[in-house]
Design an enzyme around this catalytic site. Structure first.
Site, PDB file in Angstrom:
ATOM      1  N   ASP B  40       0.828  -1.210   0.000  1.00 14.17           N
ATOM      2  CA  ASP B  40       0.000   0.000   0.000  1.00 14.17           C
ATOM      3  C   ASP B  40       0.863   1.261   0.000  1.00 14.17           C
ATOM      4  O   ASP B  40       0.690   2.146  -0.839  1.00 14.17           O
ATOM      5  CB  ASP B  40      -0.944   0.012   1.212  1.00 14.17           C
ATOM      6  CG  ASP B  40      -1.856  -1.200   1.245  1.00 14.17           C
ATOM      7  OD1 ASP B  40      -2.671  -1.346   0.322  1.00 14.17           O
ATOM      8  OD2 ASP B  40      -1.749  -2.008   2.186  1.00 14.17           O
ATOM      9  N   GLU B 141      -9.327  -2.375   4.281  1.00 17.86           N
ATOM     10  CA  GLU B 141      -8.978  -2.024   5.670  1.00 17.86           C
ATOM     11  C   GLU B 141      -9.963  -1.027   6.262  1.00 17.86           C
ATOM     12  O   GLU B 141     -10.376  -1.157   7.419  1.00 17.86           O
ATOM     13  CB  GLU B 141      -7.587  -1.370   5.720  1.00 17.86           C
ATOM     14  CG  GLU B 141      -6.435  -2.287   5.404  1.00 17.86           C
ATOM     15  CD  GLU B 141      -5.113  -1.509   5.290  1.00 17.86           C
ATOM     16  OE1 GLU B 141      -4.068  -2.156   5.430  1.00 17.86           O
ATOM     17  OE2 GLU B 141      -5.131  -0.288   5.064  1.00 17.86           O
TER      18      GLU B 141
END
Lengths: 311, 273
Positions: B40, B141
Site C-alpha cells: 500500500d 482495511e
C-alpha cells in the site's frame, strides 16, 4: 446556417466567484480568438459544485454586480454561465443563464436535482418548474442542466417546443471502472445517451462537462458536440482542461428531419391524453405489488399533487 | 466468479491527477508518506512521485527494534526504484521509554502506540517540509476497521481509500512496485509473525469479493448466501463493518446550538480551493 459553438471544459475554484469570473474572462478571450460565437460553460462553474452551506454565500441576484459584468462580457461573445441564482423571494436555483449581446437571453433553473448517492442538491437548491426552448440569433435552442437530461421527458419537451439544439451544462463525477475502456462507466453512459438523444430527437446536442476534483470527487470532462446524425463534431479530452469548438450547421437538422420526420409525426394529443390518464392513477407497477382484487382493479390512495414528486 | 473491475491504466491516470489536484490546490507541492515496505505505502509513494515529481516526495521509514529487517529493505527498494527523498527514524527508544511505565501492555496496545507514534512523526515532518501527509489505507482495511484510528488511518489525502486490496495489488504490479513487495504476504509487522490474513481469519481475495458485492453492488444477506458465501462469513464481515463505523467518522459531538460542526455546519474540505 452554420455557427461555431465552443465548450470551456474548466476546473473552477470551489466557492470563489471572483477567481472563477477571471477564468470565464480568460476562456471567453480564447474562444473569441478561435471565432467562437457561443461558448458553453459547465454547470455551476462560476461557483464550484459541492457548495453545501456555501450556496447562499455565492448566490447571485439577476440585478447583482457580477451579472451586470457578465452581461457586459457577452457583448463580444455570447455564452451560457453556470451559477447559483437567487430569486426575489430568497430561493436558490442551480441555474444556467444564456447571455447574448449584453442581455440575458434565457434562464434555465435545473428541474431534476439529484439527491441520492453522493448528491445532495435538493437539500440546498429550489427546483426549477419549466422546460422551455427559446429563440436566439442562431435559432431556437433549449438548456437542460446535467441530471435534467437523465429524464427523457425533458428533451422530448424541448424538441417539441422547437429546439434545434440542446445545451447541456454538467458537473458529472467519474465513477465505476470497466476493463479495457478509455473512460469511466459514468462517462460511457453519458456518451451513449448523448448520441442516442441527438439521433432520436434529430438535433444538435452540446454537452459541456467540467474537470478537476472536489473533496476527492473527480469530474470526467469529455465534453462533446453531436450532430443530428449522432456524429461527434467535436470531442474534448477526458479528465483534463480543454476548450473545444465545433460547427453547428442547422441545415443538417433539416436534412435529418427530412429523412426521418419523427417529430413531425409526434402525436401531441395522444401523448397529452395518455399523460393525463397516467397522472390520475398510480402506475400499473404500483398495482402489481398487491394482489388484484376480485371484481376489477380498485385503486386506493390519494391523488398525486400536480407535477410535484415528494421525496 | 465476479471479478472486481479495475482497469489499471485508467485508474493510474485518475489517481495521479487526483494527487496533483488535491495537493496543489492547498498551495503546496510536496507529500510525506510513511514507508512500511508493504504494497500500500509503496504504491501510494510511487503514484505521488508520478504526480508531483520524485524530489517532492519524502518517504519516512519508521522501524521498531522488533520490526522485520525485510520490511526496511523492501522500503529501501522502493526509495531506490522511485528516486524519492527518504529518511529513517527509529522509534524504538520512545516506544520503550513509554512502556517502561506500563510494562504489562499487550500486543494490541503496543501495536496501536507504534502506529500513532509513526503518525506524529509523519505530521511533524510534513510541517518541517511544508507538505501534506499521504494516506495508504485501502478500502478493505477501511471497511473492516483494520487499522489504528489516528495512527495509520490518519492522513490529509488518500489515493487508495476506494481501492480494495486486490485492486491495490493489480495496480501496484502495473505501476512497477517491486515484485517481491507485491507478492509477499501482507503484514502490519507490529509483532513477529503477524500477517493480516492470519489475524483477520480470511483471505483478502475472499473478503474483497464479498465486500464488493455487499458494498458496491448492494447485495442483500440472502443474495450473498445464495452466491455461495458461508453465512457465518457474511455475518462476521457485516459485524466488523458496523462495529468499526466509529473509525470512519469524526468524534460524536453533543448537539447544543443551531449549527453544529459536521451535522448542520456543512462545507467541503476544499472550501475556497
Amino acid at each position: 446556417m452554420s455557427y461555431r459553438f465552443g465548450i470551456a471544459q474548466i476546473n473552477p475554484k470551489l466557492g470563489d466567484v471572483e477567481a472563477n469570473l477571471a477564468l470565464y474572462e480568460e476562456k471567453l478571450r480564447q474562444a473569441r480568438d478561435k471565432g467562437v460565437e457561443l461558448l458553453l460553460f459547465p454547470e455551476l462553474t462560476l461557483t464550484g459544485y459541492f457548495l453545501r452551506d456555501m450556496v447562499p454565500n455565492v448566490a447571485l441576484k439577476l440585478s447583482s454586480r457580477v451579472i451586470r459584468h457578465l452581461k457586459g462580457l457577452s457583448k463580444k461573445v455570447g455564452f451560457v454561465a453556470g451559477m447559483v441564482e437567487e430569486s426575489s423571494d430568497y430561493r436558490f436555483f442551480n441555474a444556467a443563464i444564456h447571455f447574448e449581446a449584453g442581455e440575458i437571453r434565457h434562464v434555465h433553473r435545473k428541474v431534476y436535482l439529484p439527491t441520492y448517492g453522493m448528491f445532495d442538491e435538493q437539500r440546498y437548491f429550489a427546483r426549477g418548474d419549466r422546460i422551455r426552448a427559446y429563440d436566439t440569433k442562431f435559432g431556437r435552442i433549449a438548456i437542460l442542466v446535467c441530471e435534467d437530461l437523465w429524464h427523457p421527458s425533458t428533451i422530448g419537451l424541448a424538441a417539441l417546443d422547437g429546439a434545434l439544439a440542446i445545451l447541456c451544462p454538467s458537473a458529472s463525477p467519474l465513477r465505476g471502472l470497466t476493463e479495457g475502456r478509455v473512460q469511466d462507466d459514468n462517462a460511457r453512459y453519458w456518451e451513449m445517451i448523448n448520441q442516442a438523444y441527438a439521433e432520436t430527437f434529430n438535433l444538435f446536442l452540446i454537452f459541456g462537462n467540467r474537470v478537476g476534483f472536489e473533496d476527492g470527487v473527480g469530474f470526467w470532462g469529455g465534453s462533446e458536440i453531436l450532430d443530428p446524425f449522432g456524429k461527434r463534431v467535436a470531442k474534448a479530452k477526458y479528465y483534463d482542461e480543454d476548450l473545444i469548438v465545433g460547427e453547428v450547421a442547422f441545415e443538417s437538422v433539416r436534412r435529418k428531419r427530412t429523412m426521418a420526420p419523427i417529430l413531425r409525426d409526434e402525436d401531441l394529443d395522444l401523448t397529452i391524453n395518455e399523460l393525463m390518464r397516467i397522472r390520475e392513477r398510480p402506475s400499473h407497477l404500483k398495482i402489481q405489488e398487491k394482489a388484484p382484487r376480485k371484481g376489477g382493479l380498485k385503486v386506493k390512495g390519494k391523488k398525486r399533487t400536480r407535477g410535484r414528486k415528494k421525496r | 466468479m465476479n471479478q472486481i473491475p479495475t482497469n489499471v491504466g485508467l485508474l493510474r491516470s485518475i489517481l495521479v491527477s487526483f494527487i496533483r489536484n488535491e495537493v496543489q490546490k492547498v498551495g503546496v507541492d510536496r507529500v510525506v508518506v510513511g514507508l512500511s515496505g508493504g504494497v500500500d505505502s509503496s504504491l501510494s509513494a510511487m503514484l505521488a512521485a508520478e504526480a508531483l515529481g520524485q524530489s517532492h516526495i519524502l518517504g519516512v521509514m519508521l522501524p521498531y527494534v522488533s520490526s522485520s529487517p525485510e520490511s526496511l529493505s523492501h522500503a529501501e527498494l522502493v526509495v531506490q526504484k522511485s528516486g524519492i527523498e527518504s529518511l529513517i527514524v527509529d522509534i524504538t527508544r520512545q516506544i520503550d521509554a513509554y512502556f517502561e511505565q506500563f510494562p504489562v501492555a499487550d500486543q494490541r496496545r503496543r501495536g496501536n502506540k507504534m502506529a500513532r507514534e509513526r503518525m506524529t512523526i509523519l505530521y511533524d515532518h510534513s510541517a518541517r517540509w511544508n507538505a501534506l501527509v499521504l494516506g495508504t489505507s485501502n478500502k478493505t482495511e477501511l471497511l473492516l476497521g483494520y487499522g489504528t484510528l489516528y495512527g495509520d488511518m490518519a492522513s490529509a489525502i488518500n489515493p487508495l481509500g476506494d481501492l480494495y486490496k486486490t485492486q491495490v495489488w493489480a495496480l501496484a504490479e502495473f505501476v512497477g512496485v517491486p515484485e517481491v513487495i507485491v507478492s509477499k504476504k501482507p503484514s502490519a509487522d507490529l509483532w513477529a509473525g503477524q500477517t493480516d490474513e492470519g489475524e483477520l481469519g480470511f483471505s483478502y481475495s475472499e473478503v474483497d469479493r464479498l465486500l464488493y458485492l455487499m458494498v458496491d453492488e448492494r447485495y442483500s444477506r440472502e443474495e450473498l448466501i445464495a452466491k455461495g458465501f458461508p453465512e457465518g462469513f457474511v455475518d462476521d464481515v457485516t459485524l466488523r463493518i458496523m462495529n468499526s463505523q466509529f473509525k470512519r467518522r469524526l468524534p460524536v459531538i453533543a448537539k447544543i446550538s443551531q449549527r453544529t460542526v459536521d451535522r448542520d455546519f456543512r462545507y467541503a474540505r476544499d472550501w475556497g480551493k
